[in-house]
Write a protein that holds these residues in place. Structure first.
Motif, short mmCIF file in Angstrom:
data_model
loop_
_atom_site.label_atom_id
_atom_site.label_comp_id
_atom_site.label_asym_id
_atom_site.label_seq_id
_atom_site.Cartn_x
_atom_site.Cartn_y
_atom_site.Cartn_z
N HIS A 361 6.08 -10.24 -18.56
CA HIS A 361 7.31 -10.26 -17.78
C HIS A 361 7.74 -11.70 -17.49
CE1 HIS A 361 6.06 -6.13 -17.17
NE2 HIS A 361 7.30 -5.86 -16.82
N ARG A 362 9.01 -11.95 -17.71
CA ARG A 362 9.62 -13.25 -17.38
C ARG A 362 10.67 -12.97 -16.32
NH1 ARG A 362 8.35 -12.50 -22.65
NH2 ARG A 362 7.26 -14.24 -23.65
N GLN A 370 9.17 -8.66 -6.00
CA GLN A 370 9.03 -7.54 -6.94
C GLN A 370 7.91 -7.82 -7.94
OE1 GLN A 370 11.89 -8.85 -5.67
NE2 GLN A 370 13.63 -8.00 -6.81
N ALA A 371 7.82 -9.08 -8.36
CA ALA A 371 6.80 -9.44 -9.36
C ALA A 371 5.40 -9.21 -8.80
CB ALA A 371 6.99 -10.90 -9.78
N TYR A 372 5.18 -9.59 -7.55
CA TYR A 372 3.86 -9.38 -6.93
C TYR A 372 3.53 -7.89 -6.86
CZ TYR A 372 2.20 -13.99 -5.49
OH TYR A 372 1.69 -15.26 -5.50
N GLU A 373 4.50 -7.09 -6.45
CA GLU A 373 4.28 -5.65 -6.31
C GLU A 373 3.92 -5.04 -7.67
OE1 GLU A 373 3.59 -4.86 -3.29
OE2 GLU A 373 3.90 -2.78 -3.85
N MET A 374 4.68 -5.44 -8.69
CA MET A 374 4.47 -4.87 -10.03
C MET A 374 3.12 -5.31 -10.59
SD MET A 374 7.20 -5.19 -13.11
CE MET A 374 7.08 -6.96 -13.20
N PHE A 375 2.77 -6.59 -10.40
CA PHE A 375 1.51 -7.10 -10.94
C PHE A 375 0.32 -6.48 -10.20
CE2 PHE A 375 -1.67 -10.74 -11.21
CZ PHE A 375 -2.02 -10.50 -12.52
N LYS A 376 0.47 -6.33 -8.91
CA LYS A 376 -0.62 -5.71 -8.15
C LYS A 376 -0.86 -4.26 -8.59
CE LYS A 376 -2.10 -3.87 -3.79
NZ LYS A 376 -2.59 -4.19 -2.49
N LYS A 378 0.10 -2.86 -11.32
CA LYS A 378 0.03 -2.74 -12.79
C LYS A 378 1.08 -1.73 -13.28
CE LYS A 378 -3.71 -5.28 -12.19
NZ LYS A 378 -3.43 -6.59 -11.58
N GLU A 379 2.30 -1.86 -12.69
CA GLU A 379 3.40 -0.99 -13.12
C GLU A 379 4.09 -1.63 -14.32
OE1 GLU A 379 5.53 -1.39 -9.54
OE2 GLU A 379 4.39 0.16 -8.49
#
Ligand code: NAD
Ligand code: ZN
Ligand code: ZN
Length: 389
Positions: A361-362, A370-376, A378-379
């Motif tokens: 993801h860029r 949002q990036a932290y939520e998604m990375f945490k 693993k969505e």
């Protein structure tokens, strides 16, 4: 400037904060062009690391353009492109002179707090709590880089950010994880955690001559990445990992085991910090997939367990009996990034290595929440996020 700030457990905000400036003669200020979110940031996001304060600027994987240098920084000029290593290191102390940059003796102004928890203090780290120096991190538009005459490495224009950004952390970390295994031809190396760090450890172990690399995770998309990096894979939700590894190695176990998971494997384990002396283990407790415990138990007699996953505090039920009685070697550490940047950049330039395959993801810096939520969570098959200002 805009900066990604820790605002409490599971909360980050992109806020307007004052621009950094030169504080010491050996500082530089960098305008960040690319910065990444790391599994280590998740330990902060999860609230596992004490001594975080509301408003602390996160981020320890970053690169950019030098916009200001202190009077003692003679190796860098305004306009240079640099990658910044995550441990802050003076270059002069005994540790630094021995290449042990992540345990620099002069870069943690709050060493006393770390000493209370760990006996001695490691180096300061960008964006990694007050116990490790309280330095502002690089998930921001600008960052102050202390000891800029030692850490940052200049990058020529021909090498794009995405190929060299991970020299700041995860490529040298994966490399060091494999190097600590002292791989010999024919060796089998097992790696717990097929996140970006585990994937780059797999690439490194193959380059160092491991005959077989076996990556263990539960997320199929990450196991696919590991396969592309030349590894075989095990899904710990589908197989009994210890049994499977025994079957794959004629009963002996892998020659070396790398823990590239860290505290995440202990999520939901209330005993992690609380050392309970009434609960002495009397038999192998392998029911829960605690990565470090499995790595120790799986390793062949006389083999090496290499811990690059990050831990803090105490981790209970540590199988010391296995380590002692089976002549295991345990090695661990925050990566001594400065030691590896130049040789790994040469390999990137030669085309031997291209760590950019981990990026899924860029996103823009302002999308950090949002990036932290998604990375945490693993969505969206999130493997590694790069933020650009
Ligand atoms: P990540 O969170 O993206 O990946 C961790 C992976 O471990 C995930 O894919 C998860 O599914 C898997 N996992 C969880 N429990 C497991 C278990 N019991 N068995 C096997 N796999 C399991 O993180 P990352 O960015 O790849 O970082 C991995 C670790 O490396 C983190 O602990 C991070 O703090 C650490 N790290 C250390 C250094 C260093 O200098 N030593 C540097 C960077 C990162
Ligand atoms: Zn990192
Ligand atoms: Zn030092």
């Amino acid at each position: 400037m805009k900066a990604t700030c820790w605002m409490g457990r599971n909360t980050v905000e992109v806020r307007n904060v004052p621009d950094p400036g030169i504080v010491n003669a050996r500082d530089a200020v960098v305008r960040v062009t690319s910065t990444a979110i790391c599994g280590s940031d998740l330990h902060l996001y999860d609230g596992y690391v004490p001594t975080m304060k509301k408003g602390d600027i996160l981020g320890h994987e970053f690169m950019g353009e030098v916009v200001e240098v202190g009077p003692q920084v003679r190796n860098l000029r305004v306009g240079d492109r640099v990658v910044v290593p995550f441990p802050i290191a003076c270059g002069n102390c005994l540790s630094c002179q021995n290449g042990m940059y992540s345990v620099c003796e002069n870069s943690n102004p709050n060493a006393g707090v770390a000493e209370k928890l760990m006996g001695h203090s490691p180096a300061g780290i960008f964006g990694y709590s007050h116990m490790l120096g309280g330095y502002a991190g690089g998930q921001a538009e600008y960052a102050r880089v202390p000891f800029a005459d030692v850490g940052p490495i200049k990058v020529e224009d021909g090498l794009p950010d995405e190929k060299v950004l991970f020299l700041s952390d995860i490529l040298p970390t994966g490399w060091m994880g494999a190097e600590m295994c002292e791989i010999k031809p024919g060796d089998v190396v097992a790696i717990w955690g097929a996140g970006p760090v585990g994937q780059l450890a797999a690439v490194s172990a193959r380059l160092m001559g491991a005959e077989r690399v076996i990556c263990i995770d539960r997320l199929p998309y990450r196991l696919h990445h590991a396969e592309r990096a030349g590894a075989e894979t095990l899904n710990y939700e589908e197989v009994d990992v210890l049994e499977a590894l025994r079957d794959m190695t004629a009963g002996r176990g892998p020659d070396a085991c790398i823990d590239a998971v860290g505290m995440e494997a202990h999520h939901g384990n209330p005993a992690m910090y609380a050392y309970d002396r009434t609960k002495q283990a009397t038999h192998l407790e392998t029911d829960r997939p605690y990565a470090l415990r499995q790595a120790i138990l799986a390793c062949r007699n006389g083999g090496t367990v290499s811990v690059i996953g990050v831990y803090g505090g105490f981790v209970d039920k540590f199988p010391m009996g296995a380590i002692m009685n089976r002549s295991l070697t345990l090695k661990a550490g925050q990566c001594h990034v400065q030691r590896y940047m130049r040789p790994l950049m040469d390999r990137i330039r030669n085309g031997d290595l291209d760590p950019s395959f981990v990026i899924s993801h860029r996103m823009r810096l302002e999308d950090a929440p949002q990036a932290y939520e998604m990375f945490k969570n693993k969505e969206n098959e999130c493997n590694k996020v790069v933020l650009t200002a």
